[in-house]
Scaffold this motif. Sequence first.
Motif, PDB file in Angstrom:
ATOM      1  N   PRO A 260       0.766  -1.015  -0.111  1.00 16.53           N
ATOM      2  CA  PRO A 260      -0.179   0.080  -0.051  1.00 16.53           C
ATOM      3  C   PRO A 260       0.899   1.352   0.078  1.00 16.53           C
ATOM      4  O   PRO A 260       1.161   1.750   0.953  1.00 16.53           O
ATOM      5  CB  PRO A 260      -0.883  -0.272   1.028  1.00 16.53           C
ATOM      6  N   MET A 261       1.392   1.625  -0.988  1.00 19.81           N
ATOM      7  CA  MET A 261       2.105   2.722  -1.130  1.00 19.81           C
ATOM      8  C   MET A 261       1.898   3.595  -2.870  1.00 19.81           C
ATOM      9  O   MET A 261       1.532   2.758  -3.420  1.00 19.81           O
ATOM     10  CB  MET A 261       3.586   2.299  -0.969  1.00 19.81           C
ATOM     11  N   GLY A 262       2.381   4.600  -2.849  1.00 21.27           N
ATOM     12  CA  GLY A 262       2.202   5.477  -4.160  1.00 21.27           C
ATOM     13  C   GLY A 262       3.710   5.308  -5.014  1.00 21.27           C
ATOM     14  O   GLY A 262       4.411   4.665  -4.622  1.00 21.27           O
ATOM     15  N   LYS A 263       3.478   5.319  -6.304  1.00 23.01           N
ATOM     16  CA  LYS A 263       4.340   5.064  -7.168  1.00 23.01           C
ATOM     17  C   LYS A 263       5.772   5.729  -6.848  1.00 23.01           C
ATOM     18  O   LYS A 263       6.929   5.197  -7.289  1.00 23.01           O
ATOM     19  CB  LYS A 263       3.983   5.588  -8.467  1.00 23.01           C
ATOM     20  N   ASN A 264       5.768   7.014  -6.309  1.00 31.59           N
ATOM     21  CA  ASN A 264       6.995   7.580  -5.915  1.00 31.59           C
ATOM     22  C   ASN A 264       7.538   7.192  -4.757  1.00 31.59           C
ATOM     23  O   ASN A 264       8.724   7.935  -4.129  1.00 31.59           O
ATOM     24  CB  ASN A 264       7.128   9.133  -6.225  1.00 31.59           C
ATOM     25  N   ASP A 265       6.770   6.706  -3.851  1.00 32.91           N
ATOM     26  CA  ASP A 265       7.154   6.461  -2.306  1.00 32.91           C
ATOM     27  C   ASP A 265       8.179   5.218  -2.183  1.00 32.91           C
ATOM     28  O   ASP A 265       9.245   5.633  -1.534  1.00 32.91           O
ATOM     29  CB  ASP A 265       5.960   5.873  -1.602  1.00 32.91           C
ATOM     30  N   LEU A 266       8.168   4.210  -2.892  1.00 28.85           N
ATOM     31  CA  LEU A 266       9.254   3.360  -2.841  1.00 28.85           C
ATOM     32  C   LEU A 266      10.617   3.726  -2.982  1.00 28.85           C
ATOM     33  O   LEU A 266      11.448   3.190  -2.334  1.00 28.85           O
ATOM     34  CB  LEU A 266       8.736   2.014  -3.566  1.00 28.85           C
ATOM     35  N   PRO A 267      10.932   4.240  -4.214  1.00 25.21           N
ATOM     36  CA  PRO A 267      12.384   4.836  -4.391  1.00 25.21           C
ATOM     37  C   PRO A 267      12.920   5.767  -3.193  1.00 25.21           C
ATOM     38  O   PRO A 267      14.015   5.331  -2.750  1.00 25.21           O
ATOM     39  CB  PRO A 267      12.261   5.417  -5.956  1.00 25.21           C
ATOM     40  N   LYS A 268      12.033   6.489  -2.695  1.00 23.25           N
ATOM     41  CA  LYS A 268      12.296   7.293  -1.434  1.00 23.25           C
ATOM     42  C   LYS A 268      12.587   6.501  -0.229  1.00 23.25           C
ATOM     43  O   LYS A 268      13.749   6.500   0.484  1.00 23.25           O
ATOM     44  CB  LYS A 268      11.298   8.391  -1.342  1.00 23.25           C
ATOM     45  N   LEU A 269      11.806   5.630  -0.055  1.00 23.85           N
ATOM     46  CA  LEU A 269      11.932   4.759   1.244  1.00 23.85           C
ATOM     47  C   LEU A 269      13.282   3.669   1.002  1.00 23.85           C
ATOM     48  O   LEU A 269      13.934   3.848   2.065  1.00 23.85           O
ATOM     49  CB  LEU A 269      10.659   3.843   1.348  1.00 23.85           C
ATOM     50  N   LEU A 270      13.450   3.517  -0.225  1.00 22.98           N
ATOM     51  CA  LEU A 270      14.613   2.441  -0.233  1.00 22.98           C
ATOM     52  C   LEU A 270      15.909   3.054  -0.196  1.00 22.98           C
ATOM     53  O   LEU A 270      17.089   2.506  -0.035  1.00 22.98           O
ATOM     54  CB  LEU A 270      14.448   1.687  -1.659  1.00 22.98           C
ATOM     55  N   LYS A 271      15.910   4.400  -0.208  1.00 23.52           N
ATOM     56  CA  LYS A 271      17.210   5.181  -0.181  1.00 23.52           C
ATOM     57  C   LYS A 271      17.598   5.223   1.232  1.00 23.52           C
ATOM     58  O   LYS A 271      18.710   5.396   1.602  1.00 23.52           O
ATOM     59  CB  LYS A 271      17.059   6.741  -0.936  1.00 23.52           C
ATOM     60  N   GLN A 272      16.546   5.128   2.163  1.00 26.36           N
ATOM     61  CA  GLN A 272      16.662   5.293   3.667  1.00 26.36           C
ATOM     62  C   GLN A 272      16.761   4.062   4.132  1.00 26.36           C
ATOM     63  O   GLN A 272      17.851   4.027   5.266  1.00 26.36           O
ATOM     64  CB  GLN A 272      15.586   6.042   4.382  1.00 26.36           C
ATOM     65  N   ASN A 273      16.219   2.862   3.886  1.00 24.53           N
ATOM     66  CA  ASN A 273      16.442   1.692   4.436  1.00 24.53           C
ATOM     67  C   ASN A 273      15.979   0.600   3.596  1.00 24.53           C
ATOM     68  O   ASN A 273      15.094   0.710   2.443  1.00 24.53           O
ATOM     69  CB  ASN A 273      15.375   1.854   5.583  1.00 24.53           C
ATOM     70  N   ARG A 274      16.643  -0.539   3.758  1.00 30.85           N
ATOM     71  CA  ARG A 274      16.474  -1.664   2.849  1.00 30.85           C
ATOM     72  C   ARG A 274      15.227  -2.801   3.301  1.00 30.85           C
ATOM     73  O   ARG A 274      15.077  -3.509   2.889  1.00 30.85           O
ATOM     74  CB  ARG A 274      17.756  -2.505   2.898  1.00 30.85           C
ATOM     75  N   GLN A 275      15.027  -2.236   4.538  1.00 34.37           N
ATOM     76  CA  GLN A 275      13.797  -2.942   5.195  1.00 34.37           C
ATOM     77  C   GLN A 275      12.682  -1.762   5.308  1.00 34.37           C
ATOM     78  O   GLN A 275      12.963  -0.879   5.916  1.00 34.37           O
ATOM     79  CB  GLN A 275      14.077  -3.644   6.525  1.00 34.37           C
ATOM     80  N   ILE A 276      11.455  -2.122   4.612  1.00 36.02           N
ATOM     81  CA  ILE A 276      10.273  -1.328   4.687  1.00 36.02           C
ATOM     82  C   ILE A 276       9.261  -2.027   5.540  1.00 36.02           C
ATOM     83  O   ILE A 276       9.048  -3.280   5.167  1.00 36.02           O
ATOM     84  CB  ILE A 276       9.939  -0.930   3.237  1.00 36.02           C
ATOM     85  N   VAL A 277       8.810  -1.425   6.465  1.00 32.58           N
ATOM     86  CA  VAL A 277       7.216  -1.902   7.092  1.00 32.58           C
ATOM     87  C   VAL A 277       6.335  -1.039   6.906  1.00 32.58           C
ATOM     88  O   VAL A 277       6.439   0.189   7.435  1.00 32.58           O
ATOM     89  CB  VAL A 277       7.755  -2.155   8.768  1.00 32.58           C
ATOM     90  N   LEU A 278       5.364  -1.347   6.329  1.00 35.16           N
ATOM     91  CA  LEU A 278       3.942  -0.535   6.238  1.00 35.16           C
ATOM     92  C   LEU A 278       2.945  -1.388   6.956  1.00 35.16           C
ATOM     93  O   LEU A 278       2.981  -2.592   7.002  1.00 35.16           O
ATOM     94  CB  LEU A 278       3.927  -0.462   4.585  1.00 35.16           C
ATOM     95  N   ALA A 279       1.697  -0.528   7.063  1.00 34.97           N
ATOM     96  CA  ALA A 279       0.721  -1.025   7.527  1.00 34.97           C
ATOM     97  C   ALA A 279      -0.864  -0.455   7.010  1.00 34.97           C
ATOM     98  O   ALA A 279      -0.623   0.605   6.743  1.00 34.97           O
ATOM     99  CB  ALA A 279       0.355  -1.390   9.113  1.00 34.97           C
ATOM    100  N   ASP A 280      -1.784  -1.049   6.735  1.00 34.58           N
ATOM    101  CA  ASP A 280      -2.940  -0.545   6.634  1.00 34.58           C
ATOM    102  C   ASP A 280      -3.994  -0.967   7.389  1.00 34.58           C
ATOM    103  O   ASP A 280      -3.428  -1.616   8.587  1.00 34.58           O
ATOM    104  CB  ASP A 280      -3.579  -0.921   4.910  1.00 34.58           C
ATOM    105  N   SER A 281      -5.287  -0.961   7.373  1.00 32.41           N
ATOM    106  CA  SER A 281      -6.198  -1.423   8.194  1.00 32.41           C
ATOM    107  C   SER A 281      -6.253  -2.835   8.977  1.00 32.41           C
ATOM    108  O   SER A 281      -6.974  -3.230   9.712  1.00 32.41           O
ATOM    109  CB  SER A 281      -7.522  -0.830   8.079  1.00 32.41           C
ATOM    110  N   VAL A 282      -5.815  -3.712   7.800  1.00 33.46           N
ATOM    111  CA  VAL A 282      -5.716  -4.963   7.965  1.00 33.46           C
ATOM    112  C   VAL A 282      -4.665  -5.507   8.090  1.00 33.46           C
ATOM    113  O   VAL A 282      -4.460  -6.747   8.862  1.00 33.46           O
ATOM    114  CB  VAL A 282      -6.430  -5.569   6.575  1.00 33.46           C
ATOM    115  N   SER A 283      -3.416  -5.219   7.271  1.00 36.03           N
ATOM    116  CA  SER A 283      -2.246  -6.081   7.186  1.00 36.03           C
ATOM    117  C   SER A 283      -1.008  -5.256   7.418  1.00 36.03           C
ATOM    118  O   SER A 283      -1.093  -3.890   7.471  1.00 36.03           O
ATOM    119  CB  SER A 283      -2.220  -6.718   6.072  1.00 36.03           C
TER     120      SER A 283
END
Length: 282
Positions: free
Chosen positions: A198-221
């Motif tokens: 659950p992320m936007g198209k431009n979010d992933l490149p930015k997040l991966l520049k900061q950390n190799r492990q990404i943890v996200l959550a929505d209302s279910v998972s």
Amino acid sequence: MRYGKIIGLVALAAVMSSCTLFNRKHHAGAAAEVNGQFLEFAELDAVTAGLTGEDSAEVAEAYIRQWATEILMYDKARNRVDNKELEELIEDYRHNLYAHAYEQHLLQRMPKNVPMAEVDSFYQSHQSQYVLKDGLVKGLLVIVPNGSPDMEKLKKAMQEPNEKNIEHIEKYAYRYATGYELFTEEWRTFNQLLVWMPMGKNDLPKLLKQNRQIVLADSVSTYVLQVTDLRQAGEPMPLEYAKAEIEPILLRERSSDFIREERDRIYNDAVRFKKVRIYENK
């Protein structure tokens, strides 16, 4: 199939084309005849398969009309069109068709494996053509319901995806996960990851520049992505990823060379055995 309603059309075709309804005593299995050519009931049955009643009759009528008209037009053309040039074109096409079929037969003998050294050589010579339009990652992804137990242990194990930890992660995924992807040996595009997370198209490149492990959550998972290798858009393609594009190019080049060599061999053999003779212009 009911053929009663097609009798009128067959009779009409008979009047238009001097064709008569075929007597099945003379040619069992024929539904119609035009100028000595026969339409089989088996072919008509295949066209009307699954149809009944009026639908079946209408489709059969249309098919017979088209079949008969094509034959009649062909016969008219052969009798009335000045066909010398046309026959030359047909004969030329026949030659090309046979030659092409033989070339395809020859290509079956050509080795299809492309050594990695050839792929690498081509890649090094054309590297500017192989630039990523979308980022690539290798890694693993675990999707679990919110509140799943031992999440910290899972995250830590994912940071070092060795054989022992992978075994632990898979056991955890089997027990708790609603989604699990292990792709440490193959590349996935950013767009493929966006289908799962659950992320936007431009979010992933930015997040991966900061950390190799990404943890996200929505209302279910909760989504835990661990990246073991990364290429951003605009960087050169990894060789093993570019291989899928390079191999077909090398095979086409090899096919052209193979056919050219076969043509030369056929011609040279014909000259050697005097099947080809070249005369001087006197």
